[in-house]
Write a protein that holds these residues in place. Structure first.
Motif, PDB file in Angstrom:
ATOM      1  N   LYS A 132      -4.629 -15.550  -3.327  1.00  0.00           N
ATOM      2  CA  LYS A 132      -4.717 -16.682  -2.392  1.00  0.00           C
ATOM      3  C   LYS A 132      -3.516 -16.725  -1.442  1.00  0.00           C
ATOM      4  CE  LYS A 132      -7.952 -19.694  -4.742  1.00  0.00           C
ATOM      5  NZ  LYS A 132      -8.472 -18.765  -5.736  1.00  0.00           N
ATOM      6  N   LYS A 133      -2.440 -16.035  -1.804  1.00  0.00           N
ATOM      7  CA  LYS A 133      -1.221 -16.032  -0.973  1.00  0.00           C
ATOM      8  C   LYS A 133      -1.442 -15.348   0.373  1.00  0.00           C
ATOM      9  CE  LYS A 133       1.884 -15.812  -4.951  1.00  0.00           C
ATOM     10  NZ  LYS A 133       2.816 -14.941  -5.702  1.00  0.00           N
ATOM     11  N   SER A 134      -2.487 -14.533   0.482  1.00  0.00           N
ATOM     12  CA  SER A 134      -2.664 -13.693   1.676  1.00  0.00           C
ATOM     13  C   SER A 134      -3.694 -14.267   2.653  1.00  0.00           C
ATOM     14  CB  SER A 134      -3.102 -12.286   1.255  1.00  0.00           C
ATOM     15  OG  SER A 134      -4.399 -12.347   0.677  1.00  0.00           O
ATOM     16  N   GLY A 135      -3.984 -15.547   2.542  1.00  0.00           N
ATOM     17  CA  GLY A 135      -5.085 -16.147   3.303  1.00  0.00           C
ATOM     18  C   GLY A 135      -5.000 -16.062   4.817  1.00  0.00           C
ATOM     19  N   TYR A 136      -3.790 -15.886   5.362  1.00  0.00           N
ATOM     20  CA  TYR A 136      -3.646 -15.843   6.819  1.00  0.00           C
ATOM     21  C   TYR A 136      -3.468 -14.404   7.321  1.00  0.00           C
ATOM     22  CZ  TYR A 136      -2.667 -18.129  11.315  1.00  0.00           C
ATOM     23  OH  TYR A 136      -2.732 -18.590  12.619  1.00  0.00           O
ATOM     24  N   ILE A 137      -3.688 -13.444   6.441  1.00  0.00           N
ATOM     25  CA  ILE A 137      -3.626 -12.020   6.817  1.00  0.00           C
ATOM     26  C   ILE A 137      -5.056 -11.496   6.838  1.00  0.00           C
ATOM     27  CG2 ILE A 137      -2.781  -9.721   6.192  1.00  0.00           C
ATOM     28  CD1 ILE A 137      -0.562 -11.146   4.561  1.00  0.00           C
ATOM     29  N   THR A 138      -5.531 -11.079   7.993  1.00  0.00           N
ATOM     30  CA  THR A 138      -6.870 -10.485   8.057  1.00  0.00           C
ATOM     31  C   THR A 138      -6.964  -9.524   9.234  1.00  0.00           C
ATOM     32  OG1 THR A 138      -9.230 -10.938   7.747  1.00  0.00           O
ATOM     33  CG2 THR A 138      -8.096 -12.264   9.430  1.00  0.00           C
ATOM     34  N   GLY A 139      -7.814  -8.514   9.090  1.00  0.00           N
ATOM     35  CA  GLY A 139      -7.970  -7.505  10.137  1.00  0.00           C
ATOM     36  C   GLY A 139      -6.808  -6.528  10.211  1.00  0.00           C
ATOM     37  N   GLU A 140      -5.966  -6.513   9.173  1.00  0.00           N
ATOM     38  CA  GLU A 140      -4.772  -5.666   9.191  1.00  0.00           C
ATOM     39  C   GLU A 140      -4.989  -4.339   8.470  1.00  0.00           C
ATOM     40  OE1 GLU A 140      -1.815  -5.919  10.739  1.00  0.00           O
ATOM     41  OE2 GLU A 140      -2.674  -7.653  11.732  1.00  0.00           O
ATOM     42  N   ILE A 141      -4.286  -3.313   8.959  1.00  0.00           N
ATOM     43  CA  ILE A 141      -4.257  -2.003   8.298  1.00  0.00           C
ATOM     44  C   ILE A 141      -2.812  -1.823   7.860  1.00  0.00           C
ATOM     45  CG2 ILE A 141      -4.871   0.433   8.469  1.00  0.00           C
ATOM     46  CD1 ILE A 141      -7.128  -1.689   9.333  1.00  0.00           C
ATOM     47  N   ILE A 142      -2.558  -1.902   6.576  1.00  0.00           N
ATOM     48  CA  ILE A 142      -1.173  -1.857   6.088  1.00  0.00           C
ATOM     49  C   ILE A 142      -0.875  -0.455   5.545  1.00  0.00           C
ATOM     50  CG2 ILE A 142       0.499  -2.888   4.503  1.00  0.00           C
ATOM     51  CD1 ILE A 142      -1.280  -5.452   4.625  1.00  0.00           C
ATOM     52  N   ASN A 143       0.090   0.184   6.175  1.00  0.00           N
ATOM     53  CA  ASN A 143       0.486   1.531   5.766  1.00  0.00           C
ATOM     54  C   ASN A 143       1.422   1.457   4.562  1.00  0.00           C
ATOM     55  OD1 ASN A 143      -0.686   3.283   7.926  1.00  0.00           O
ATOM     56  ND2 ASN A 143       0.533   1.937   9.212  1.00  0.00           N
ATOM     57  N   ILE A 144       1.200   2.334   3.589  1.00  0.00           N
ATOM     58  CA  ILE A 144       2.092   2.423   2.427  1.00  0.00           C
ATOM     59  C   ILE A 144       2.308   3.909   2.172  1.00  0.00           C
ATOM     60  CG2 ILE A 144       0.074   1.943   0.922  1.00  0.00           C
ATOM     61  CD1 ILE A 144       2.186   0.767  -1.092  1.00  0.00           C
ATOM     62  N   ASN A 145       3.372   4.436   2.832  1.00  0.00           N
ATOM     63  CA  ASN A 145       3.495   5.894   2.895  1.00  0.00           C
ATOM     64  C   ASN A 145       4.934   6.410   2.878  1.00  0.00           C
ATOM     65  OD1 ASN A 145       4.489   5.449   5.511  1.00  0.00           O
ATOM     66  ND2 ASN A 145       2.434   5.519   6.385  1.00  0.00           N
ATOM     67  N   GLY A 146       5.878   5.556   2.502  1.00  0.00           N
ATOM     68  CA  GLY A 146       7.266   6.026   2.425  1.00  0.00           C
ATOM     69  C   GLY A 146       7.878   6.371   3.768  1.00  0.00           C
ATOM     70  N   GLY A 147       7.269   5.880   4.859  1.00  0.00           N
ATOM     71  CA  GLY A 147       7.813   6.098   6.194  1.00  0.00           C
ATOM     72  C   GLY A 147       7.329   7.361   6.888  1.00  0.00           C
ATOM     73  N   ILE A 148       6.336   8.041   6.293  1.00  0.00           N
ATOM     74  CA  ILE A 148       5.872   9.309   6.868  1.00  0.00           C
ATOM     75  C   ILE A 148       5.187   9.099   8.214  1.00  0.00           C
ATOM     76  CG2 ILE A 148       3.578   9.398   5.769  1.00  0.00           C
ATOM     77  CD1 ILE A 148       4.086  12.369   5.269  1.00  0.00           C
ATOM     78  N   TYR A 149       4.625   7.929   8.387  1.00  0.00           N
ATOM     79  CA  TYR A 149       3.979   7.630   9.674  1.00  0.00           C
ATOM     80  C   TYR A 149       4.069   6.125   9.891  1.00  0.00           C
ATOM     81  CZ  TYR A 149       0.479   7.190  13.339  1.00  0.00           C
ATOM     82  OH  TYR A 149      -0.162   6.910  14.529  1.00  0.00           O
ATOM     83  N   SER A 150       5.000   5.742  10.745  1.00  0.00           N
ATOM     84  CA  SER A 150       5.178   4.294  10.950  1.00  0.00           C
ATOM     85  C   SER A 150       5.644   4.031  12.369  1.00  0.00           C
ATOM     86  CB  SER A 150       6.166   3.747   9.928  1.00  0.00           C
ATOM     87  OG  SER A 150       7.342   4.492   9.944  1.00  0.00           O
TER      88      SER A 150
END
Length: 243
Positions: A225-243
């Motif tokens: 429920k904490k993430s209710g205002y986050i939508t339509g996002e693509i969140i990268n989790i890659n150690g900085g390889i592509y940011s």
């Protein structure tokens, strides 16, 4: 009974997601698998060991009829179940240079990732809108964001899911249904076991592969429920390889 469905939940990132959703958020977890029942039952055992609850559910996400039948049957048997969270994690890679790519390797990868997203999400979306609550989380890939040579089919499939994520998020936001995607880079799983980790680590600013649990922690937050205002996002989790 509040439930979360994780497709491709038997191993790797999928397994870690099942554990987090059951333990962190208290969901009854539906662990989808296509062929490896032993691994799916192992995931269920790990969830139960930690005090969580769940069930295994066999279907091929690329087969619309199989999806509808399996999910309709399960919901029919559990009329008090409300699926609040759908994690579209099932995916398959059939890598090779495009010039030599067989049509079935193109089709199969798209069928699982892109059509799989459609079949599963489409089954639940009206129910979520009626309940005025839902969390849809799509596991994509750095390949879908930047494109990866030797993975034209996989990159295309994941990029398709990224586009769908952004569009669907706008359609359903008013009803408190969020749609987000998580794009992992190199994560230690069965899928990356064959890769030359020592060589690839040199490309990663964080100087290591990620852990499945780290991806699952992010998904657990997006499913909460904490993430209710986050939508339509693509969140990268890659150690900085592509940011």
């Amino acid at each position: 009974m509040k439930c979360a469905l994780v497709t491709g939940g038997s191993r790797g990132i999928g397994r870690a997601i099942c554990q987090k959703l059951a333990i962190d958020l208290g969901y009854f977890v539906l662990i989808n698998y296509q062929g490896n029942e032993t691994a799916a039952l192992e995931t269920l055992h790990l969830v139960e060991q930690e005090g969580g609850n769940g069930a295994v559910l066999k279907f091929d996400v690329s087969d619309e009829e199989a999806v509808n039948t399996a999910l309709s049957n399960w919901i029919g048997e559990h009329p008090d179940a409300v699926v609040e969270v759908v994690v579209n994690n099932a995916g398959v890679a059939k890598d090779g240079l495009f010039m030599w790519m067989k049509k079935e390797d193109w089709q199969n990868v798209l069928d699982v990732s892109l059509n799989g997203f459609f079949h599963v999400t489409n089954f639940f979306i009206q129910k979520m809108l009626r309940n005025r609550y839902g969390r849809i989380i799509n596991v994509v890939s750095v390949s879908g964001v930047k494109g990866t040579a030797g993975q034209v089919n996989y990159s295309a499939a994941k990029a398709g899911v990224i586009g769908a994520t952004k569009a669907l998020a706008q359609e359903v936001a008013k009803r408190n249904v969020t749609v987000n995607a998580v794009a992992p880079g190199f994560i230690q799983t069965d899928m990356t076991a064959e890769m030359d980790e020592q060589e690839l680590v040199k490309l990663i600013p964080a100087n290591r592969f990620g852990k499945a649990e780290e991806v699952a922690d992010l998904i657990s937050f997006l499913a909460s429920k904490k993430s209710g205002y986050i939508t339509g996002e693509i969140i990268n989790i890659n150690g900085g390889i592509y940011s």
